[in-house]
Design an enzyme around this catalytic site. Sequence first.
Site, PDB file in Angstrom:
ATOM      1  N   LYS A  54       0.841  -1.207   0.000  1.00 42.92           N
ATOM      2  CA  LYS A  54       0.000   0.000   0.000  1.00 42.92           C
ATOM      3  C   LYS A  54       0.873   1.253   0.000  1.00 42.92           C
ATOM      4  CE  LYS A  54      -3.820  -2.404   2.176  1.00 42.92           C
ATOM      5  NZ  LYS A  54      -4.736  -2.633   3.305  1.00 42.92           N
ATOM      6  N   GLN A  98      -4.417  -1.335   9.708  1.00 40.62           N
ATOM      7  CA  GLN A  98      -4.412  -2.681   9.124  1.00 40.62           C
ATOM      8  C   GLN A  98      -4.968  -3.703  10.122  1.00 40.62           C
ATOM      9  OE1 GLN A  98      -3.690  -3.150   5.934  1.00 40.62           O
ATOM     10  NE2 GLN A  98      -3.784  -5.363   5.890  1.00 40.62           N
ATOM     11  N   ASP A 121     -11.010   2.981   4.231  1.00 43.27           N
ATOM     12  CA  ASP A 121     -11.294   1.543   4.222  1.00 43.27           C
ATOM     13  C   ASP A 121     -12.799   1.283   4.115  1.00 43.27           C
ATOM     14  OD1 ASP A 121      -9.366  -0.466   4.285  1.00 43.27           O
ATOM     15  OD2 ASP A 121      -8.862  -0.096   6.391  1.00 43.27           O
TER      16      ASP A 121
END
Length: 302
Positions: A54, A98, A121
């Site tokens: 990412k 994460q 997200d």
Amino acid sequence: MTAKIISGKEVAQQIREELRQEVAEMKEKHGVVPGLITILVGENPASVSYVTAKQKTSHDLNFYSVQDNQPEDISEEDLLKLIDKYNNDPKVHGILVQLPLPKHIDEKKVLNAIDPDKDVDGFHPVNVGRLMIGGGEAKYLPCTPAGIQELIVRAGYETEGAEVVVVGRSNIVGKPIANIMMQKAKGANSTVTVVHTRTRDMESHCKRADILIVAAGVPDLVKPEWIKPGACVIDVGVNRVGEKISEKTGRKIAILKGDVNFEAAKEIAGAITPVPGGVGPMTITMLMKNTVKAAKFANNIQ
Ligand code: L34
């Protein structure tokens, strides 16, 4: 006939090129640079690999991009404080924590703490609710489901009226992709069935699927005879089943396997995503897309 292989890697590359242009234009016209923070708690090897990818991608796209590594034993309180800091940092348009998090940290509390406008997200309850309502309401689609929808559409499959069967009911993939595909919208309008560990006869449901989306995290769960001939199969599983020495780098790398037996399935399906190189790269690209969107929202750019 063998299936068309849907290369998520190639589609991801195309979208990244489009985004690169958009980012350059934003900077030139508005002086705005998209900002993304990725927070990693601990050193889970899969998480390290995903977060590194990412960061690499956001650097390639010329974002303002920071990887914030925190120790495995960080307290929940300190993690919440960190999120608060980024919520209040105007350079930061997107915040990603994460998952999974260590057991002593309440994942829900952490996701709830992220400013919904910076929740690239799409995991905050406000954004989950917006997605469920649909229409113009949805702001950020969660990255993996958004990538899956994009792959189905680009593979040329008609979604309207199609039987879509989703295997798995996680908050990250199963539930949101089911929601996306049932919406009254282009690239959706499907009839959706969700099957899971308590489903009585998974096989009979899968056999009906025009579009089969498998996100169970169980290697080879879906047998080739469960696939309807010509179906579009999206394999979301990224299972680490062992290690090998990379021919390219000479270093140890993970052997990855999907939830579908690829070699057998490709003889029956009409189109199928490989693992690796299927859904994974799309997840990362959709995160970039959401971050650009967040930067635009924050700066009132159309
Ligand atoms: N907060 N946590 C948060 N957001 C997410 O969107 C994720 N997810 C899932 C796990 N936790 C998360 C990811 O990023 C899964 N995931 C993810 C991201 C990228 C890839 C796979 C899963 C990926 O790029 N996979 C490569 C192989 C990478 C490798 O070698 O390990 C592929 O080609 O499939």
